[in-house]
Design an enzyme around this catalytic site. Structure first.
Site, PDB file in Angstrom:
ATOM      1  N   GLU A  56       0.829  -1.209   0.000  1.00 19.48           N
ATOM      2  CA  GLU A  56       0.000   0.000   0.000  1.00 19.48           C
ATOM      3  C   GLU A  56       0.863   1.260   0.000  1.00 19.48           C
ATOM      4  O   GLU A  56       0.760   2.130   0.877  1.00 19.48           O
ATOM      5  CB  GLU A  56      -0.973  -0.027   1.179  1.00 19.48           C
ATOM      6  CG  GLU A  56      -1.928  -1.197   1.077  1.00 19.48           C
ATOM      7  CD  GLU A  56      -3.018  -1.218   2.143  1.00 19.48           C
ATOM      8  OE1 GLU A  56      -2.994  -0.393   3.065  1.00 19.48           O
ATOM      9  OE2 GLU A  56      -3.905  -2.072   2.026  1.00 19.48           O
ATOM     10  N   GLU A  90      -3.561  -9.271   0.106  1.00 23.06           N
ATOM     11  CA  GLU A  90      -4.091  -9.085   1.465  1.00 23.06           C
ATOM     12  C   GLU A  90      -5.602  -9.052   1.383  1.00 23.06           C
ATOM     13  O   GLU A  90      -6.154  -8.340   0.539  1.00 23.06           O
ATOM     14  CB  GLU A  90      -3.528  -7.770   2.038  1.00 23.06           C
ATOM     15  CG  GLU A  90      -3.810  -7.575   3.503  1.00 23.06           C
ATOM     16  CD  GLU A  90      -3.132  -6.304   4.036  1.00 23.06           C
ATOM     17  OE1 GLU A  90      -1.937  -6.072   3.751  1.00 23.06           O
ATOM     18  OE2 GLU A  90      -3.819  -5.541   4.724  1.00 23.06           O
TER      19      GLU A  90
HETATM   20  C1  GAL Z   1      -4.025  -2.877   5.417  1.00 26.92           C
HETATM   21  C2  GAL Z   1      -2.528  -2.795   5.665  1.00 26.92           C
HETATM   22  C3  GAL Z   1      -2.119  -3.651   6.836  1.00 26.92           C
HETATM   23  C4  GAL Z   1      -3.055  -3.415   7.994  1.00 26.92           C
HETATM   24  C5  GAL Z   1      -4.459  -3.713   7.562  1.00 26.92           C
HETATM   25  C6  GAL Z   1      -5.474  -3.592   8.664  1.00 26.92           C
HETATM   26  O1  GAL Z   1      -4.478  -1.867   4.613  1.00 26.92           O
HETATM   27  O2  GAL Z   1      -1.836  -3.222   4.536  1.00 26.92           O
HETATM   28  O3  GAL Z   1      -0.805  -3.371   7.212  1.00 26.92           O
HETATM   29  O4  GAL Z   1      -2.919  -2.101   8.389  1.00 26.92           O
HETATM   30  O5  GAL Z   1      -4.793  -2.804   6.548  1.00 26.92           O
HETATM   31  O6  GAL Z   1      -6.745  -3.851   8.176  1.00 26.92           O
END
Ligand code: GAL
Length: 826
Positions: free
Chosen positions: A427, A519
């Protein structure tokens, strides 16, 4: 440097004699030229701002072994500069020093100090000579100490400064200090270089595999050398093949040697059968072995296919992965191999076959274990590039260090068969601007120079809040809101974080680039806590940019799979999409385990995450069994919630099951109905009024019982019960036994709401190194001898000493029957 020499002068003046510690070899690493250099460091935490750059006046040194994380020893503090994002623990400036001798016979050799990671901004001195600085923290490094060493009886002193005082510098809990292993490496002046082998398997068939080795040999002699280099490949203790070459290498020069071998009938590495080989490289001069270097590797082939997703050794494999931060719950960030292994065992049992090392280079031990246990790893480098996410993060070091750090990560990790993808960032703010593609191409170029056998990706944000059609439209217009990295051409595989509703459009948007969900999910739960009704889906926080006020007053989150972050999705919704389309190679769920910091959806007093499928102590939350029923062949029948409610209250009862056609639920012997999963259902549910007693589920296939499962109403908490994951551990001063404390009623039923404070005491040669209940709101120290249970459970971690014998652990709580367990250290 001023403070350093004055420090040494002070010691000399005071006539302080530091006890010499010779390195013991009993913790020898994989390569025998390396020995563990972890024991008997002196440590001083100088957290005072006025005094923060001088150790001259300090006298308070503490002896300890590394890996060590000083932050985990501190108190949770709302005002901590790390913020609750960083776990509300303390950073500061830490000093480590160690005195040691080096045998006279090593004078003609090269002696290096190897750090697997020091968080952060480490600076190292040997006998007053400055060896260097590494800001990153997560990447390993080594220094040649030979020119500055004393040999024979005279002492040497190494000093390490770790500066984690500028906070926040991380969005999650980092830990502080020498949090990974340290090694002393002794080699001949003619030796294989640091991370000096690169092994690839360019052609693999069932009959044979070609194995290519590229070995960097360093000659640190002032004269040229003739030598014989042999590389032998072993499967366990059996030599499979070998190759020998004569070399002449100029004085003070490096030489890269290419060797090609064939392994007949190779036994392939896979997530299901992680078979490893070892390449042993020996350099001999005049029949004497000058250096021996071992490289563990695997033989496998793979492809990310546009239609079939991920193919490993020709077979379609869905990547069922989880993201993991590096902390080990109550142990903080101090690496312990057994603690990592336990996390991986728990995840394997659930059916996980992939790990994303979010968002930094992991400890080498994690990768070794992934090789051995069979995980498909996405090895990630950065959480930010030039543009920072927190005030003092790595963006400040980006310009000077990113090339070196990324190179080192690839060189360090590229022989691991478990790694299939390099992620160049998570991100990244530049993903939305024209700078993104430029940096992405630079980073992909760095990776490709060192490894072309794996794919480069990044965890990117698609346009989450748009409808599917709009996403496609934005893509076609190449609107600025659309992710620019995705279209940059720098990535071999498109990696999206979240937006599962857009996945099915991937092939339309990117007909030529495969896809991985880098993710997903970000669903939330407190273990053992349930909100009725279970059917309402909650987005918590309501919006990521607004203050969250809608949660439960005690900062709990329901463990029915019904709460998600607004950018995420429930576990079930995500897996349904993922399993539907073959072209989706797989996903890495946020997260496998809870971690310290980032306590979404809440802020203080919460200090650890709710995202984990497994809590911070290592206890599975209920959804663990949904995955187990989908991802393993193990027969599952798991009932939730617990069975302690108010009389007459309506309760939703869920069952996760597999290998059966139906489940019947009986309350106190009376059937309340038979349910079967329909369509893409992942659980069944009954809504019934509570009545105390026994709730029993029976799963059946073709009318025959497959499994039975019961939950009972618990009476008042009455006794403690200890259960060890392993009751025999190694007496090596490192090994751990993870002991679960269950709070039971008089009949032995788990009290699902018990939150007694439990006191621990230990006899024998071992120590308590961690206590944890998995409660994100607890501010009790993980390093204490007492801890409050969460919903009937608590964990205590016992570490062996170096003497063999019995370790006796006793748990006590006011009004409850105590329990003792014996662990044997061998
Ligand atoms: C994502 C991020 C992670 C964590 C997660 C929590 O956007 O890549 O590191 O912060 O959100 O939901």
């Amino acid at each position: 440097m001023k403070y350093l020499s004055s420090f040494i002068q002070t010691l000399a003046l005071l006539g302080i004699i530091v006890l010499a510690v010779s390195c013991n070899g009993n913790e020898a690493g994989f390569n025998s030229r390396k020995i563990a250099f972890n024991s008997d460091w002196s440590f001083h935490l100088n957290d005072s701002i006025i005094d923060n750059d001088t150790i001259a006046a300090s006298t308070k040194w503490r002896t300890l072994n590394v890996p060590h994380d000083w932050s985990i020893e501190g108190k949770f503090n709302e005002k901590s500069p790390s913020g609750y994002g960083g776990g509300a623990l303390t950073g500061g400036l830490g000093w480590y020093k160690k005195t040691f001798k080096v045998a006279l016979e090593n004078k003609e050799k090269i002696t290096s100090i190897v750090f697997d990671g020091v968080y952060k901004n480490s600076e190292v001195w040997i006998n007053g000579h400055y060896l260097g600085k590494r800001p990153n923290g997560y990447i390993g490094f080594q220094y040649d100490m030979s020119p500055y060493l004393n040999y024979g009886d005279k002492n040497n002193e190494i000093i390490v400064k770790a500066d984690n005082s500028k906070q926040p510098n991380s969005r999650w809990y980092s830990g502080s200090g020498i949090f990974r292993n340290v090694w002393l490496e002794t080699t001949d002046k003619l030796h294989v270089g640091q991370w000096g082998t690169y092994i690839t398997t360019p052609k693999v068939t069932a009959d044979k595999a070609s194995v290519s080795l590229e070995t960097t040999i360093q000659n640190q002699n002032a004269v040229s050398k003739n030598a014989i280099v042999t590389t032998a490949i072993f499967k366990e203790d059996t030599k499979v093949t070998s190759v020998t070459q004569n070399i002449t290498i100029a004085a003070n020069a490096d030489q890269v040697l290419n060797q090609d071998l064939i392994v007949n009938n190779p036994i392939l590495w896979s997530d299901e059968k992680p078979e490893l080989y070892t390449a042993v490289t020996t350099i001999s001069i005049d029949d004497k072995i000058a250096d021996e270097y071992k490289t563990s590797f695997g033989i496998r082939y793979f492809k990310f296919d546009l239609n079939k997703g991920f193919l490993l050794n020709g077979k379609q494999v869905k990547i069922k992965g989880v993201c993991m931060h590096h902390d080990l719950g109550p142990l903080g960030s101090a690496v312990n191999t057994r603690a990592i292994e336990r996390q991986l065992e728990i995840l394997k049992e659930m059916g996980v076959n992939g790990i994303r090392t979010s968002h930094n280079p992991p400890a080498p031990e994690l990768l070794d274990l992934c090789d051995k246990m069979g995980f498909i790893v996405m090895d990630e480098a950065f959480d930010m590039w030039k543009k920072g996410k927190t005030k003092y993060d790595y963006s400040l070091d980006w310009d000077k260090w990113h090339v070196r750090d990324l190179q080192d990560q690839i060189l360090r990790d590229r022989n691991h068969p478990s790694i299939f993808m390099w992620s160049i960032g998570n991100e990244i703010p530049e993903q939305w601007s024209d700078e993104g593609p430029v940096i992405a191409k630079e980073l992909a170029g760095i990776v490709k120079k060192l490894d072309t056998t794996r794919l480069v990706t990044a965890g990117m944000n698609p346009a989450v809040n748009m409808k599917i059609d709009e996403v496609t439209l934005q893509f076609e217009k190449n609107d600025t809101y659309f992710n620019k990295l995705a279209t940059s051409g720098a990535l071999d595989i498109i990696g999206y974080n979240y937006a599962h509703q857009t996945f099915e459009h991937h092939q339309k948007n990117f007909p030529n680039t495969p896809f991985i969900a880098t993710e997903t999910t970000s669903a939330l739960a407190t273990r053992g806590y349930y909100d009725e009704d279970s059917q309402s889906i909650k987005k918590w926080p309501v919006r990521w940019d607004l203050k969250f006020t809608d949660g439960n007053p005690d900062n709990t989150v329901s463990a029915y799979d019904q709460v998600q972050a607004p950018w995420g999705s429930t576990h079930e919704a995500t897996w349904k999409v993922m399993k539907k389309y073959d072209f989706l190679a797989g996903m890495y769920i946020w997260t496998g385990f809870d971690y310290i910091g980032e306590p979404t959806p809440y802020e203080w007093p919460s200090i650890s995450s709710y995202f984990g499928i497994v809590d911070l102590a290592g206890f599975p939350k209920d959804v663990y069994y949904m995955y187990q029923s989908e991802w393993t062949n193990k027969t599952v029948l798991h009932l939730l919630p617990h069975w302690n409610w108010k009389a007459g209250q309506t309760v939703d009862v869920w069952a996760y099951y597999n290998n059966a056609d139906e489940v019947e639920l009986l309350l106190n012997g009376k059937s309340v109905g038979i349910r079967s999963k329909k369509g893409d259902d992942l659980h069944v549910m009954w809504r019934i009024p509570f009545q105390s007693g026994t709730l029993k589920a029976i799963s059946r296939k073709n009318g025959k019982t497959v499994l039975e499962s019961e939950i009972k109403t618990a009476g008042n908490p009455s006794q403690l019960k200890l259960r060890a994951d392993r009751s025999t551990i190694k007496a090596d001063g490192n090994d751990l036994s993870f002991i679960t404390v269950d709070i039971l009623d008089a009949k032995g039923v788990l009290s699902p709401k018990a939150n007694n404070e439990i006191q621990f005491s230990l006899k024998g040669n071992g120590k308590i190194v961690g206590v944890c209940s998995g409660d994100p709101v607890s501010h009790e120290s993980y390093k204490g001898l007492k801890h409050t249970a969460l919903n009937g459970k608590c964990l205590v971690v016992v570490q062996s000493g170096t003497k063999k014998g019995k370790i006796e652990l006793t748990a006590q709580a006011g009004g409850l029957k105590q329990n003792t367990i014996i662990i044997t250290a061998e």
